[in-house]
Design an enzyme around this catalytic site. Structure first.
Site, PDB file in Angstrom:
ATOM      1  N   GLY A  42     -33.095   6.399 -17.480  1.00 10.86           N
ATOM      2  CA  GLY A  42     -33.281   6.969 -18.817  1.00 10.86           C
ATOM      3  C   GLY A  42     -33.875   8.371 -18.761  1.00 10.86           C
ATOM      4  N   GLY A  43     -33.686   9.053 -17.633  1.00  6.92           N
ATOM      5  CA  GLY A  43     -34.297  10.374 -17.433  1.00  6.92           C
ATOM      6  C   GLY A  43     -33.615  11.516 -18.171  1.00  6.92           C
ATOM      7  N   LYS A  84     -27.270   6.338 -18.744  1.00  8.40           N
ATOM      8  CA  LYS A  84     -25.964   5.953 -19.295  1.00  8.40           C
ATOM      9  C   LYS A  84     -25.402   7.019 -20.230  1.00  8.40           C
ATOM     10  CE  LYS A  84     -24.145   1.955 -21.851  1.00  8.40           C
ATOM     11  NZ  LYS A  84     -24.567   0.715 -22.534  1.00  8.40           N
ATOM     12  N   ILE A  91     -28.242   0.734 -16.333  1.00  7.10           N
ATOM     13  CA  ILE A  91     -29.221  -0.055 -15.562  1.00  7.10           C
ATOM     14  C   ILE A  91     -28.844  -1.536 -15.527  1.00  7.10           C
ATOM     15  CG2 ILE A  91     -31.183   1.506 -15.937  1.00  7.10           C
ATOM     16  CD1 ILE A  91     -32.249  -0.665 -17.950  1.00  7.10           C
ATOM     17  N   THR A 147     -44.309  -0.094 -25.052  1.00  7.71           N
ATOM     18  CA  THR A 147     -44.703   0.546 -26.309  1.00  7.71           C
ATOM     19  C   THR A 147     -45.815  -0.224 -27.017  1.00  7.71           C
ATOM     20  OG1 THR A 147     -43.894   0.909 -28.577  1.00  7.71           O
ATOM     21  CG2 THR A 147     -42.696  -0.691 -27.287  1.00  7.71           C
ATOM     22  N   ASP A 148     -46.583   0.484 -27.855  1.00  7.47           N
ATOM     23  CA  ASP A 148     -47.611  -0.192 -28.671  1.00  7.47           C
ATOM     24  C   ASP A 148     -46.977  -1.140 -29.688  1.00  7.47           C
ATOM     25  OD1 ASP A 148     -46.547   1.735 -30.401  1.00  7.47           O
ATOM     26  OD2 ASP A 148     -48.490   2.568 -30.987  1.00  7.47           O
ATOM     27  N   GLU A 149     -45.660  -0.994 -29.928  1.00  7.99           N
ATOM     28  CA  GLU A 149     -45.025  -1.824 -30.965  1.00  7.99           C
ATOM     29  C   GLU A 149     -44.970  -3.292 -30.569  1.00  7.99           C
ATOM     30  OE1 GLU A 149     -41.746  -0.018 -32.998  1.00  7.99           O
ATOM     31  OE2 GLU A 149     -42.406   1.990 -32.445  1.00  7.99           O
ATOM     32  N   TYR A 168     -36.161  -4.147 -31.811  1.00 15.29           N
ATOM     33  CA  TYR A 168     -36.571  -3.173 -30.790  1.00 15.29           C
ATOM     34  C   TYR A 168     -37.821  -3.662 -30.059  1.00 15.29           C
ATOM     35  CZ  TYR A 168     -39.097   0.802 -28.819  1.00 15.29           C
ATOM     36  OH  TYR A 168     -39.813   1.617 -27.983  1.00 15.29           O
ATOM     37  N   LYS A 185     -38.513  -4.962 -26.155  1.00 15.56           N
ATOM     38  CA  LYS A 185     -39.487  -4.303 -25.272  1.00 15.56           C
ATOM     39  C   LYS A 185     -40.511  -5.317 -24.745  1.00 15.56           C
ATOM     40  CE  LYS A 185     -39.675  -0.590 -24.310  1.00 15.56           C
ATOM     41  NZ  LYS A 185     -38.946   0.121 -23.206  1.00 15.56           N
ATOM     42  N   ASN A 240     -46.700   6.194 -30.550  1.00 17.70           N
ATOM     43  CA  ASN A 240     -45.627   7.041 -31.113  1.00 17.70           C
ATOM     44  C   ASN A 240     -45.670   8.438 -30.514  1.00 17.70           C
ATOM     45  OD1 ASN A 240     -45.676   4.906 -33.325  1.00 17.70           O
ATOM     46  ND2 ASN A 240     -44.036   6.285 -34.009  1.00 17.70           N
ATOM     47  N   LYS A 277     -35.726  10.354 -35.307  1.00 15.61           N
ATOM     48  CA  LYS A 277     -37.092   9.859 -35.485  1.00 15.61           C
ATOM     49  C   LYS A 277     -37.844  10.681 -36.543  1.00 15.61           C
ATOM     50  CE  LYS A 277     -36.373   6.936 -32.058  1.00 15.61           C
ATOM     51  NZ  LYS A 277     -36.184   7.424 -30.735  1.00 15.61           N
ATOM     52  N   TYR A 322     -40.156   6.342 -46.220  1.00 15.07           N
ATOM     53  CA  TYR A 322     -40.008   4.911 -46.514  1.00 15.07           C
ATOM     54  C   TYR A 322     -41.207   4.391 -47.315  1.00 15.07           C
ATOM     55  CZ  TYR A 322     -36.456   4.755 -42.745  1.00 15.07           C
ATOM     56  OH  TYR A 322     -35.359   4.957 -41.940  1.00 15.07           O
ATOM     57  N   ARG A 342     -49.542   5.586 -37.918  1.00 13.79           N
ATOM     58  CA  ARG A 342     -49.100   5.644 -36.527  1.00 13.79           C
ATOM     59  C   ARG A 342     -50.108   6.489 -35.754  1.00 13.79           C
ATOM     60  NH1 ARG A 342     -46.493   2.150 -38.334  1.00 13.79           N
ATOM     61  NH2 ARG A 342     -44.231   1.770 -38.229  1.00 13.79           N
TER      62      ARG A 342
END
Ligand code: NAD
Ligand code: TYD
Length: 363
Positions: A20-21, A47, A77, A144-146, A168, A172, A197, A207, A225, A232
């Site tokens: 994912g670089g 990809k 991957i 992620t913090d999510e 998502y 993760k 974030n 985003k 929204y 965040r």
């Protein structure tokens, strides 16, 4: 009995596979590491989905010394053949590859699971096969913090239970659980980071911050929204990449590290500040129908990472100014990123919302 943890020190200079670089944070990591000119060699496996962009690596590819230490491979991957061919000469794998946008995961979740679960599994199996040949490689899973879900009060610690609430964040969470399970079961040298974030140059315009900055440059509507009071914690991309490198070098095998931004703000406040930097009016902001299952707040405790010796360097005001100015100066980059499926995604995500939108209150 659990297998003994393998030793974690990377050789100097190291050879790193960065998956994912060509994305937002992965490319910042590649640019930062190669620009140290310390001999580190990087293979990028990407990809090139709608979010991957070779142009994100143009700066290193146009510098002879850095380009000589970078190899780019286009591939998935989740493809064990491609991954297997790249593993032989690596000391570490840093896995940034993921589908990364919550709104897209709500529209079409499947790709999130294929990359986030099967893809992580394929990478871990390849690292395990190396270990079996006596060629140790460390695996860092970028999470992620999510995964903590919506945090109504306080700050999430690494030991808290995970409660992901979107496809998502569920993918993760699955990816990092899988990574830790390899550490426990096979003794694989795994570390996990949970970043908050992230924002900065080269951020895909889907985003919040880059979408609002680029729409505002065009005097277009900014679709906020719901009440816009979701909170965040904003982390500058250079700090996120630096913290990942720090954990790669110093993290304890099997451990997980929060990477907070230490800049918690309501969305409305972020929008106020980016409009001020651009010199654009609040009247561009539209209140639109909320995201389903919208997490109200993310906030993490950073003491474990501090104890490992890492501190962020960029304040939100400095990072936001640099980011807004970068988008103003790099219009060709973001206009190109709004190609391919961009218009159909935008219409699907925002068409009906904007048609039914109302004035957004400010305070
Ligand atoms: P991004 O969408 O900008 O980049 C993702 C990259 O992965 C792209 O280059 C894409 O082409 C590539 N990719 C996707 N699927 C692939 C596959 N199957 N095989 C190979 N490559 C593939 O995402 P980002 O914002 O740079 O996020 C990078 C990582 O950091 C992700 O794992 C994400 O979950 C995590 N993260 C992001 C944030 C954030 O705020 N952006 C915060 C915390 C953690
Ligand atoms: P986003 O950048 O999608 O990141 P995440 O969902 O991973 O936090 O969104 C950041 C916040 O901004 C989140 O509360 C959703 C909100 N948001 C909007 O209000 N409008 C938008 O068009 C987008 C993309 C996000």
């Amino acid at each position: 009995m659990e297998p003994a943890a393998r030793q974690s020190r990377l050789p100097d200079p190291a050879r790193i596979l960065v998956t994912g670089g060509a994305g937002f944070i992965g490319s910042a990591y590649v640019r930062d590491v190669l620009s140290r000119r310390d001999g580190t060699r990087i293979t990028v496996l990407d990809k090139l989905t709608y979010a991957g962009n070779r142009a994100n690596l143009a700066r290193v590819e146009s510098d002879g010394e850095q380009a000589a230490r970078l190899r780019f491979v286009e591939g998935d991957i989740a493809d064990p053949v491609v991954v297997g061919t790249l593993m032989d000469d690596v000391d570490a794998v840093v896995n940034f590859a993921a589908e990364s946008h919550v709104d897209r995961s709500i529209l079409e979740p499947e790709a999130f699971l294929v990359t986030g679960v099967i893809g992580v599994h394929v990478l871990l199996e390849a690292v395990r096969a190396q270990d079996a040949k006596g060629r140790h490689a460390r695996f860092l899973q970028v999470s992620t913090d999510e995964v903590y879900g919506s945090v109504e009060q306080g700050h999430s610690k690494e030991t808290d239970a995970l409660a992901p609430r979107s496809p998502y964040s569920a993918a993760k969470a699955a990816g990092e659980h899988l990574a830790r399970s390899y550490h426990v079961t096979y003794g694989t040298d795994v570390v996990v980071t949970r970043g908050s974030n992230t924002y900065g140059p080269y951020h895909h315009p889907e985003k919040l911050i880059p979408l609002f900055v680029t729409n505002a440059i065009d005097d277009g509507p900014l679709p906020l929204y719901g009440d816009g009071l979701q909170r965040r914690d904003w982390l500058f991309v250079g700090d996120h990449a630096g913290a990942i490198e720090h954990v790669l070098r110093r993290g304890v095998p099997g451990e997980t590290y929060n990477i907070p931004g230490e800049a918690e703000l309501a969305n409305r406040e972020v929008v106020e500040r980016l409009l001020a930097r651009l010199g654009k009016p609040w009247s561009l902001v539209r209140r639109v129908e909320d995201r389903p299952g919208h997490d109200r707040r993310y906030a993490m405790d950073g003491s474990k990472l501090h104890a490992l010796g890492w501190r962020n360097r960029t304040s939100f005001d400095d990072g936001l100014a640099a980011t807004v100015d970068w988008f103003v100066d790099n219009e060709a980059w973001w206009r190109a990123a709004r190609s391919g499926d961009w218009q159909s995604y935008y219409d699907r995500q925002y068409g009906a919302r904007l048609a039914a939108s109302t004035e957004a209150s400010r305070g």
